[in-house]
Design a protein around this motif. Sequence first.
Motif, PDB file in Angstrom:
ATOM      1  N   ASN A 227      46.696  56.668  13.046  1.00 46.38           N
ATOM      2  CA  ASN A 227      45.643  55.656  12.927  1.00 46.38           C
ATOM      3  C   ASN A 227      45.004  55.443  14.301  1.00 46.38           C
ATOM      4  N   PRO A 228      43.678  55.410  14.403  1.00 46.25           N
ATOM      5  CA  PRO A 228      43.024  55.255  15.720  1.00 46.25           C
ATOM      6  C   PRO A 228      43.377  53.943  16.415  1.00 46.25           C
ATOM      7  N   ASP A 229      43.871  52.969  15.667  1.00 42.93           N
ATOM      8  CA  ASP A 229      44.246  51.678  16.265  1.00 42.93           C
ATOM      9  C   ASP A 229      45.717  51.620  16.649  1.00 42.93           C
TER      10      ASP A 229
ATOM     11  N   PRO B  48      46.349  70.760  14.107  1.00 44.74           N
ATOM     12  CA  PRO B  48      45.950  69.716  15.067  1.00 44.74           C
ATOM     13  C   PRO B  48      46.503  68.335  14.700  1.00 44.74           C
ATOM     14  N   ILE B  49      46.570  67.463  15.701  1.00 43.51           N
ATOM     15  CA  ILE B  49      46.835  66.043  15.466  1.00 43.51           C
ATOM     16  C   ILE B  49      45.482  65.326  15.505  1.00 43.51           C
ATOM     17  N   ILE B  50      45.150  64.703  14.418  1.00 43.84           N
ATOM     18  CA  ILE B  50      43.841  64.054  14.282  1.00 43.84           C
ATOM     19  C   ILE B  50      44.046  62.548  14.081  1.00 43.84           C
ATOM     20  N   GLU B  51      42.954  61.778  14.064  1.00 41.43           N
ATOM     21  CA  GLU B  51      43.063  60.352  13.780  1.00 41.43           C
ATOM     22  C   GLU B  51      42.221  60.014  12.559  1.00 41.43           C
ATOM     23  N   ASP B  52      42.787  59.100  11.721  1.00 43.81           N
ATOM     24  CA  ASP B  52      42.088  58.702  10.496  1.00 43.81           C
ATOM     25  C   ASP B  52      42.589  57.309  10.078  1.00 43.81           C
ATOM     26  N   GLN B  53      41.648  56.485   9.607  1.00 43.83           N
ATOM     27  CA  GLN B  53      41.984  55.115   9.214  1.00 43.83           C
ATOM     28  C   GLN B  53      42.924  55.066   8.009  1.00 43.83           C
ATOM     29  N   MET B  54      43.050  56.171   7.288  1.00 43.02           N
ATOM     30  CA  MET B  54      43.929  56.200   6.119  1.00 43.02           C
ATOM     31  C   MET B  54      45.398  55.957   6.469  1.00 43.02           C
TER      32      MET B  54
ATOM     33  N   GLU C  53      38.477  66.310   3.455  1.00 43.57           N
ATOM     34  CA  GLU C  53      37.018  66.370   3.283  1.00 43.57           C
ATOM     35  C   GLU C  53      36.311  65.767   4.494  1.00 43.57           C
ATOM     36  N   ARG C  54      36.875  64.670   5.035  1.00 42.86           N
ATOM     37  CA  ARG C  54      36.248  64.030   6.205  1.00 42.86           C
ATOM     38  C   ARG C  54      36.353  64.893   7.456  1.00 42.86           C
ATOM     39  N   HIS C  55      37.444  65.657   7.553  1.00 41.52           N
ATOM     40  CA  HIS C  55      37.695  66.433   8.780  1.00 41.52           C
ATOM     41  C   HIS C  55      37.520  67.937   8.577  1.00 41.52           C
ATOM     42  N   GLU C  56      37.053  68.331   7.409  1.00 39.11           N
ATOM     43  CA  GLU C  56      36.792  69.748   7.104  1.00 39.11           C
ATOM     44  C   GLU C  56      38.034  70.608   7.337  1.00 39.11           C
ATOM     45  N   LEU C  57      39.140  70.168   6.755  1.00 42.94           N
ATOM     46  CA  LEU C  57      40.394  70.907   6.859  1.00 42.94           C
ATOM     47  C   LEU C  57      40.531  71.872   5.689  1.00 42.94           C
ATOM     48  N   LYS C  58      41.254  72.960   5.886  1.00 46.11           N
ATOM     49  CA  LYS C  58      41.438  73.908   4.796  1.00 46.11           C
ATOM     50  C   LYS C  58      42.499  73.389   3.822  1.00 46.11           C
ATOM     51  N   LEU C  59      42.534  73.961   2.639  1.00 49.82           N
ATOM     52  CA  LEU C  59      43.465  73.564   1.594  1.00 49.82           C
ATOM     53  C   LEU C  59      44.460  74.686   1.347  1.00 49.82           C
ATOM     54  N   ILE C  60      45.747  74.339   1.389  1.00 46.96           N
ATOM     55  CA  ILE C  60      46.789  75.337   1.135  1.00 46.96           C
ATOM     56  C   ILE C  60      47.662  74.812  -0.006  1.00 46.96           C
ATOM     57  N   GLN C  61      47.612  75.497  -1.131  1.00 46.05           N
ATOM     58  CA  GLN C  61      48.383  75.083  -2.308  1.00 46.05           C
ATOM     59  C   GLN C  61      49.700  75.846  -2.331  1.00 46.05           C
ATOM     60  N   VAL C  62      50.831  75.124  -2.422  1.00 48.62           N
ATOM     61  CA  VAL C  62      52.133  75.796  -2.379  1.00 48.62           C
ATOM     62  C   VAL C  62      52.946  75.579  -3.656  1.00 48.62           C
ATOM     63  N   ILE C  63      52.441  74.728  -4.576  1.00 47.16           N
ATOM     64  CA  ILE C  63      53.122  74.481  -5.856  1.00 47.16           C
ATOM     65  C   ILE C  63      52.161  74.839  -6.977  1.00 47.16           C
ATOM     66  N   ASP C  64      52.672  75.572  -7.984  1.00 44.29           N
ATOM     67  CA  ASP C  64      51.783  76.018  -9.054  1.00 44.29           C
ATOM     68  C   ASP C  64      51.797  75.051 -10.241  1.00 44.29           C
TER      69      ASP C  64
END
Length: 888
Positions: A236-238, A260-266, A291-302
């Motif tokens: 969290n940025p705070d 990466p280590i990013i910051e997000d209000q979530m 979606e906010r940080h344009e990260l890729k999606l990796i699905q590991v469970i079918d």
Amino acid sequence: MRADDMLIPKEYEPKEIEQKWYEWWLKRGLFHAEVDETKKPFSMVIPPPNVTGSLHMGHALNNTLQDIVCRYKRMKGFNVLWIPGTDHAGIATQNVVERELAKEGIQRKDITRDAFLKKVWEWKHEYGGRIISQLKRLGASCDWTRERFTMDEGLSRAVRCVFVRLYKEGLIYKGKYIINWCPRCHTALSDLEVEHVLTKGKLYYVAYPIEGEEGSVVVATTRPETILGDVAIAVNPDDQKNTGLVGKKVRVPMTDRIVPIIEDQMVDPSFGTGLVKITPAHDPNDFLVSERHELKLIQVIDADGRMNENAGPYKGMDRFEAREAITRDIKAAGLLVKIEDHEHAIGHCYRCNTILEPFLSEQWFVRTEPLAKRAIEVVKEGQIRWVPEQWTNTYYQWMENIRDWCISRQLWWGHRIPAWTCDECGHVTVSEEDPIYCEKCGSKEINQDEDVLDTWFSSALWPFSTMGWPDDTPELRYFYPTSLLVTGFDIIFFWVARMIMMGLKFMGDVPFRDVYIHALVRDEKGQKMSKSKGNVIDPLDVINEYGADSLRFTLSSLTVQGRDIILSAQKIESCRHFMNKIWNAARFALMNLEGFEGSGRIEHKSDLRLHDKWILMRANQVTKEVTDFLEGYFFGEASRLLYDFVWGELCDWYIEMAKPALKEEEGSDRKVASQEILYYVFGKVLLLLHPFIPFVTEELWHIFGFSSNSIEEESWPSVEEMFDEATTALLAKEMYIVQETIRSARNLRAEANVAPQVVVPHLAFDPTDETAAKVIAENEDMIKLMSKVGQISFVSRRPGGSLVSVLPWGNVYLIVGDIIDIPSEIERLKKEKEELALEEQRSLSKLSNESFLQKAPKEVVEKEKERLKKARERIERIDENITSLKES
């Protein structure tokens, strides 16, 4: 009128009576409604029960309340349409048929889609009408000629029309999103179809080595198996203690991935270490972060809940098996910091109870925010009224935070999505009619989407699709919007809100004017009924044992707005006794109406006594009050008022007081006056009770000979102002004096243990009020009759050998010196006084305790004060009675 034992059986037997009258009602078409511009319409649609279902107590309550309203409105002169039907119940029905096939050793995947659907339709035709026949047992007065099914031809056409129109307006779209996925049912579920169960689990603290420097960051997770799909760590940025980490990179355990280590209000800084792993393909919040940080999606469970090819050495493992394996490997690598016990809510499938998997999938969605805006406004404008009103805020809270609605389900049973994808150009053709070729390139190589629509999609159209929409039918113009919806709080969001959105969108008007939200039916301990607890009360068992009227009256009398129903066999049995009470009272009345040819009017007004006028007054007051209660949907209050009036006032007071007059010679003025009143009051009572207990009232209506028509074809009773306001008040006061005098005498008899059959020689009255003395003198015969005393006298001081009851208008003395063992009675009173003294001391002790006064709820303190007051009053009376008995 002729009456004898053959006219009305001694015992009320509901089974034959209920079957007889229901068939008669259907034969006469009493529940059928046609457009009639000369009448005011009243319409409802039944909340369609699942075609797989059988009647449970929730259904019984819901449909009883609807039926009460329908029958009342018919008697009020409305043209009533109550549309019945059933829901195809996608997952539930598919599961039922799959289980049936499994008994034959057949899996769904072993046969074609068409073959499976044929099996489902066969099952539906054989078993789908079960709940409808059960609703008829309950007495539901639906227009069965208009019964609908959410997958019948007309409703299917409406579904396609709505889908196409929403799609063309951009309100339906297809896209990738995290959805709730059931690995067992193999379908998406909406958020509302998820049952969150508080579960004891674990919180795993895992070290992520920092790339390019010594040390690591520690992340807490409940799902180590999804670490393989991590694409970032977030803070969290705070969060001052962790913000210095932003921009650094870490290595994902058990992989070569650097993230990466990013910051997000979530991120919640108070959870775990304040650092959260971001796994967008397996968590809905993480998906939004990606979606906010344009990260890729990796699905590991079918889709089967197993690890897929992205899980490396764990491929093929069940997700829970993989959790254990990965945890062992992380520990072996020295990256497992600790494991803590952790209780949290886990989503389960509402149909099969499987733990759900947040699953990245391509689905169809309805863009709900534009639809929700107007749906909020119409409630704020008062176009829809919620009863109880408290549900309005619940509705607003959900609608103002609404998410897009995932409407696709990976099933075979349901409305198949009317979208065809072209193999040549990839264009999607959405059409009401099955297309032959692609609308863009003309290729015939097109394939329909495999998914079906969420069951609630077709249910959302129910108020207008059942009346023939999309055609502009006479029924729609006359009966829409419907007048009332009766439903449970658990489907406000599944169904009610969506009906409002769809009604406004496609009809330009709300789907209903009033929404009545009924409560939950719980067992006698206040627990929710469930098969696993073994506390389910089957309404059909109740109907078989006690009759439908008894069940209906029990449910209606226990209904209080905003309060759950606590149901027990004892309460049902009590209402069965009420049916018997009505039956026996009617039997008594009929035997005393032999030879009586009444008009239904009171013509011998000059021959009426106090109790006659009082019961007429009360009958009309009750008529007004019941009418007002029903207009406000106060079902319990109306039921209990009728119960108290019939049992307490009509049977226990009036009929007993009328017996002397009814025994007079044939044709005497007093006898005829009493007969007129019996005939009049029973007519009113049956009419008032009919919406609640239609079977027994129909039977008695015909036995009394009030009419050859159904009681439901009669008008709702009007309030007849027989007495002016001043006279009404005087009647109430004078009858109260008589009743309280009799009650006091009866209580004194009970205190002295005088046997019911013994006539006490003497009752004395010391009046402090002239009106009371006059009333008692004028009604001396009634008081003697009802109190079982030989004579009444007026005194100015207390007689010896008497027990006293103090009333606001004087003292009542029951002189018992000659009929009881006085020494024994004095000893009994002394013992009672000793017990009361102990109770007095207990109350005083509590009320002098400051801790009790401060900590106990206010109502508990007040109850203790009242207990102390009553104990002291009773001790005072005991002292008086002991003194009086000693003087005898």
